[in-house]
Design a protein around this motif. Structure first.
Motif, PDB file in Angstrom:
ATOM      1  N   GLU A 266      33.779  33.159  51.307  1.00  0.00           N
ATOM      2  CA  GLU A 266      34.600  34.346  51.595  1.00  0.00           C
ATOM      3  C   GLU A 266      36.038  34.135  51.119  1.00  0.00           C
ATOM      4  N   ASP A 267      36.567  32.939  51.376  1.00  0.00           N
ATOM      5  CA  ASP A 267      37.949  32.639  50.952  1.00  0.00           C
ATOM      6  C   ASP A 267      38.072  32.738  49.428  1.00  0.00           C
ATOM      7  N   VAL A 268      37.037  32.249  48.731  1.00  0.00           N
ATOM      8  CA  VAL A 268      37.081  32.276  47.257  1.00  0.00           C
ATOM      9  C   VAL A 268      37.077  33.732  46.795  1.00  0.00           C
ATOM     10  N   LEU A 269      36.232  34.551  47.421  1.00  0.00           N
ATOM     11  CA  LEU A 269      36.161  35.960  47.014  1.00  0.00           C
ATOM     12  C   LEU A 269      37.484  36.669  47.279  1.00  0.00           C
ATOM     13  N   ARG A 270      38.117  36.308  48.371  1.00  0.00           N
ATOM     14  CA  ARG A 270      39.416  36.920  48.684  1.00  0.00           C
ATOM     15  C   ARG A 270      40.401  36.671  47.526  1.00  0.00           C
ATOM     16  N   ASP A 271      40.360  35.485  46.958  1.00  0.00           N
ATOM     17  CA  ASP A 271      41.297  35.166  45.877  1.00  0.00           C
ATOM     18  C   ASP A 271      40.882  35.737  44.521  1.00  0.00           C
ATOM     19  N   PHE A 272      39.571  35.932  44.333  1.00  0.00           N
ATOM     20  CA  PHE A 272      39.115  36.282  42.978  1.00  0.00           C
ATOM     21  C   PHE A 272      38.447  37.642  42.851  1.00  0.00           C
ATOM     22  N   SER A 273      38.310  38.399  43.928  1.00  0.00           N
ATOM     23  CA  SER A 273      37.515  39.630  43.807  1.00  0.00           C
ATOM     24  C   SER A 273      38.131  40.571  42.758  1.00  0.00           C
TER      25      SER A 273
ATOM     26  N   ALA B 245      27.574  28.198  31.450  1.00  0.00           N
ATOM     27  CA  ALA B 245      26.777  28.457  32.664  1.00  0.00           C
ATOM     28  C   ALA B 245      26.454  29.944  32.733  1.00  0.00           C
ATOM     29  N   ARG B 246      25.208  30.231  33.123  1.00  0.00           N
ATOM     30  CA  ARG B 246      24.789  31.628  33.150  1.00  0.00           C
ATOM     31  C   ARG B 246      25.523  32.387  34.260  1.00  0.00           C
ATOM     32  N   THR B 247      26.011  33.578  33.931  1.00  0.00           N
ATOM     33  CA  THR B 247      26.525  34.483  34.975  1.00  0.00           C
ATOM     34  C   THR B 247      26.054  35.879  34.583  1.00  0.00           C
ATOM     35  N   ASP B 248      26.772  36.904  35.014  1.00  0.00           N
ATOM     36  CA  ASP B 248      26.365  38.252  34.623  1.00  0.00           C
ATOM     37  C   ASP B 248      27.627  39.017  34.245  1.00  0.00           C
ATOM     38  N   GLN B 249      27.467  40.277  33.924  1.00  0.00           N
ATOM     39  CA  GLN B 249      28.607  41.064  33.427  1.00  0.00           C
ATOM     40  C   GLN B 249      29.521  41.554  34.554  1.00  0.00           C
ATOM     41  N   GLU B 250      28.999  41.552  35.788  1.00  0.00           N
ATOM     42  CA  GLU B 250      29.754  42.124  36.912  1.00  0.00           C
ATOM     43  C   GLU B 250      30.966  41.246  37.252  1.00  0.00           C
ATOM     44  N   PRO B 251      32.039  41.879  37.731  1.00  0.00           N
ATOM     45  CA  PRO B 251      33.163  41.052  38.210  1.00  0.00           C
ATOM     46  C   PRO B 251      32.820  40.385  39.549  1.00  0.00           C
ATOM     47  N   ILE B 252      33.722  39.563  40.010  1.00  0.00           N
ATOM     48  CA  ILE B 252      33.510  38.881  41.296  1.00  0.00           C
ATOM     49  C   ILE B 252      33.672  39.914  42.422  1.00  0.00           C
ATOM     50  N   PRO B 253      32.695  40.013  43.319  1.00  0.00           N
ATOM     51  CA  PRO B 253      32.740  41.069  44.347  1.00  0.00           C
ATOM     52  C   PRO B 253      33.661  40.717  45.521  1.00  0.00           C
ATOM     53  N   GLU B 254      33.749  41.668  46.449  1.00  0.00           N
ATOM     54  CA  GLU B 254      34.612  41.436  47.614  1.00  0.00           C
ATOM     55  C   GLU B 254      33.875  40.726  48.737  1.00  0.00           C
TER      56      GLU B 254
ATOM     57  N   LYS C  43      37.993  40.039  39.636  1.00  0.00           N
ATOM     58  CA  LYS C  43      38.244  39.294  38.397  1.00  0.00           C
ATOM     59  C   LYS C  43      36.912  38.994  37.690  1.00  0.00           C
ATOM     60  N   PRO C  44      36.926  38.949  36.349  1.00  0.00           N
ATOM     61  CA  PRO C  44      35.692  38.593  35.637  1.00  0.00           C
ATOM     62  C   PRO C  44      35.452  37.078  35.686  1.00  0.00           C
ATOM     63  N   PHE C  45      34.215  36.676  35.396  1.00  0.00           N
ATOM     64  CA  PHE C  45      33.922  35.243  35.385  1.00  0.00           C
ATOM     65  C   PHE C  45      34.686  34.515  34.282  1.00  0.00           C
ATOM     66  N   SER C  46      35.076  35.245  33.231  1.00  0.00           N
ATOM     67  CA  SER C  46      35.852  34.588  32.176  1.00  0.00           C
ATOM     68  C   SER C  46      37.215  34.132  32.710  1.00  0.00           C
ATOM     69  N   TYR C  47      37.664  34.751  33.789  1.00  0.00           N
ATOM     70  CA  TYR C  47      38.912  34.323  34.428  1.00  0.00           C
ATOM     71  C   TYR C  47      38.639  33.180  35.417  1.00  0.00           C
ATOM     72  N   PHE C  48      37.529  33.321  36.130  1.00  0.00           N
ATOM     73  CA  PHE C  48      37.198  32.354  37.191  1.00  0.00           C
ATOM     74  C   PHE C  48      36.799  30.983  36.624  1.00  0.00           C
TER      75      PHE C  48
ATOM     76  N   ARG D  35      22.661  37.754  42.936  1.00  0.00           N
ATOM     77  CA  ARG D  35      23.290  37.189  41.738  1.00  0.00           C
ATOM     78  C   ARG D  35      23.394  35.664  41.916  1.00  0.00           C
ATOM     79  N   PRO D  36      22.234  34.964  41.884  1.00  0.00           N
ATOM     80  CA  PRO D  36      22.222  33.542  42.262  1.00  0.00           C
ATOM     81  C   PRO D  36      23.145  32.660  41.426  1.00  0.00           C
ATOM     82  N   GLU D  37      23.270  32.952  40.126  1.00  0.00           N
ATOM     83  CA  GLU D  37      24.110  32.082  39.283  1.00  0.00           C
ATOM     84  C   GLU D  37      25.580  32.263  39.655  1.00  0.00           C
ATOM     85  N   ALA D  38      25.956  33.528  39.894  1.00  0.00           N
ATOM     86  CA  ALA D  38      27.344  33.818  40.273  1.00  0.00           C
ATOM     87  C   ALA D  38      27.638  33.184  41.646  1.00  0.00           C
ATOM     88  N   TYR D  39      26.689  33.328  42.539  1.00  0.00           N
ATOM     89  CA  TYR D  39      26.849  32.784  43.895  1.00  0.00           C
ATOM     90  C   TYR D  39      27.040  31.262  43.832  1.00  0.00           C
ATOM     91  N   ASN D  40      26.259  30.640  42.946  1.00  0.00           N
ATOM     92  CA  ASN D  40      26.318  29.188  42.820  1.00  0.00           C
ATOM     93  C   ASN D  40      27.716  28.726  42.398  1.00  0.00           C
TER      94      ASN D  40
END
Ligand code: TYM
Length: 342
Positions: free
Chosen positions: A266-273, A230-239, A275-280, A247-252
């Motif tokens: 918001e709850d998901v971001l709290r747990d993963f901010s 699935a397409r994402t980007d290089q940025e980590p998960i934001p706060e 972290k890279p998408f390779s972790y998520f 970042r529509p793909e990341a948001y999805n």
């Protein structure tokens, strides 16, 4: 029936055009399951007459209807709590659709974006049914005097048209409140699940690439592959969610996660901010597999007992007709037509 107060009644439909995908599941069917509890009267319909607005192989259509019925049950719809049936079993849908073809205006239907998308460049070659499709959808809902309609956001425009048809009918024939003005119920975290390869498009059965969607019956390896790719980007998960707006793909992916665990993005971001998408992504795969694997298994089991599925649909159609027959009869009378249903 005229001037009546309408009691809460839920109606929704899904097209039997092959395996349902995660958008259908999170945006609609999962919500149906929630809504059938809590004493709501609810009807969930396999809208096969909608499916034939584009060519369907009859043999495939027949098995897709059964498969969707099995999917409804496997996802948790219970024929003791809600009415499950297919549209073509209840002739009132087609009858009311014709009446609504005479109420809806060309200009209203001309504005429907779904027709434009589906007909594409070859509008002249699209079926008349594809154009008139929203009038049939209005008939599905209003044949039961349904007041609430759980759908994904892509159906909102069709529901607005349903409201317009109901208002115009009530007004043209001076039958105050005969048809209710139905409200959409749109799931907050999954109003529009997006395409995994292009976050600007919705996840859809009609996309040519199977990698763009997760199908409810995909096996675990395929789910893992599709999420990995699935397409994402290089940025980590934001706060904050606002940082996901561009970042529509990341948001999805965050939204899919939130919808699966019934929490907010918001709850998901709290747990993963941070972290890279390779972790998520592997965490998301785990969730998807634990949600979808039991459903796939159950669908397969149910499909081994086609007579059980047919019985659910036949019984559902009998219950559905009990609600819609008197409504159709009254509609005919309002129009000055005669109908002898008995
Ligand atoms: P259909 O069969 O295309 O889709 C079934 C349901 O799934 C929702 N959905 C989505 N939700 C979130 N994200 C997505 N990517 C996504 N893709 C699909 C749809 O909004 C829908 O709720 N016209 C309807 C079927 C219909 C109907 C009705 C619905 C016919 N009559 C009466 C409600 C009431 C359709 O084609 O849905």
């Amino acid at each position: 029936m005229i001037g009546q107060k309408h009691k809460k009644r839920i109606f929704s439909g899904v097209q039997p055009t092959g395996n349902i995908h995660l958008g259908n599941y999170l945006g609609a069917v999962k919500n149906f399951v929630k809504l059938q509890s809590g004493g709501n009267e609810a009807l969930f319909c396999i809208v096969d007459l909608h499916a034939i607005t584009v060519w369907q192989d009859p043999k495939v259509l027949r098995s897709s209807i059964r498969e969707l019925a099995a999917t409804f049950v496997a996802c948790g719809l219970d024929s003791n709590k809600s009415i499950l049936f297919s549209q073509s079993q209840v002739s009132g849908h087609a009858e009311l659709a014709w009446i609504f073809n005479c109420i809806a205006r060309m200009g209203w239907l001309n504005r429907m974006t779904q027709f434009k998308d589906k007909a594409g460049k070859n509008k002249e070659n699209a079926s008349v049914g594809l154009f008139a499709y929203p009038a049939l959808m209005a008939a599905d809902i209003l044949a039961y005097h349904a007041t609430h309609v759980p759908v994904g956001e892509d159906q909102k425009q069709h529901l607005e048209l349903t409201r317009d048809i109901a208002m115009k009918f009530n007004n043209d024939f001076q039958v105050l409140n005969f048809f209710p003005i139905p409200e959409p119920i749109i799931e907050e975290t999954a109003p529009r699940i997006m395409n995994l390869r292009d976050g600007s498009k919705k996840m859809s059965k009609s996309d040519s690439s199977d990698m763009s969607r997760i199908n409810v019956q995909d096996d675990n390896d395929l789910i893992a592959l599709k999420i990995r790719k699935a397409r994402t980007d290089q940025e980590p998960i934001p706060e904050e969610v606002s940082f996901l707006e561009k970042r529509p793909e990341a948001y999805n992916l965050v939204n899919i996660y939130a919808s699966l665990v019934n929490c907010s993005p918001e709850d998901v971001l709290r747990d993963f901010s941070g972290k890279p998408f390779s972790y998520f992504k592997p965490r998301l795969v785990e969730l998807l597999v634990s949600e979808l694997e039991p459903i796939s298994k159950k669908i397969k089991e149910l499909l081994e007992q086609p007579e059980e599925i047919d019985k659910i649909l036949n019984d559902g159609a009998t219950s559905a007709r009990k609600i819609s027959d008197p409504i159709i009869r009254s509609t005919y009378e309002i129009l000055g037509l005669t109908k002898n249903l008995e």
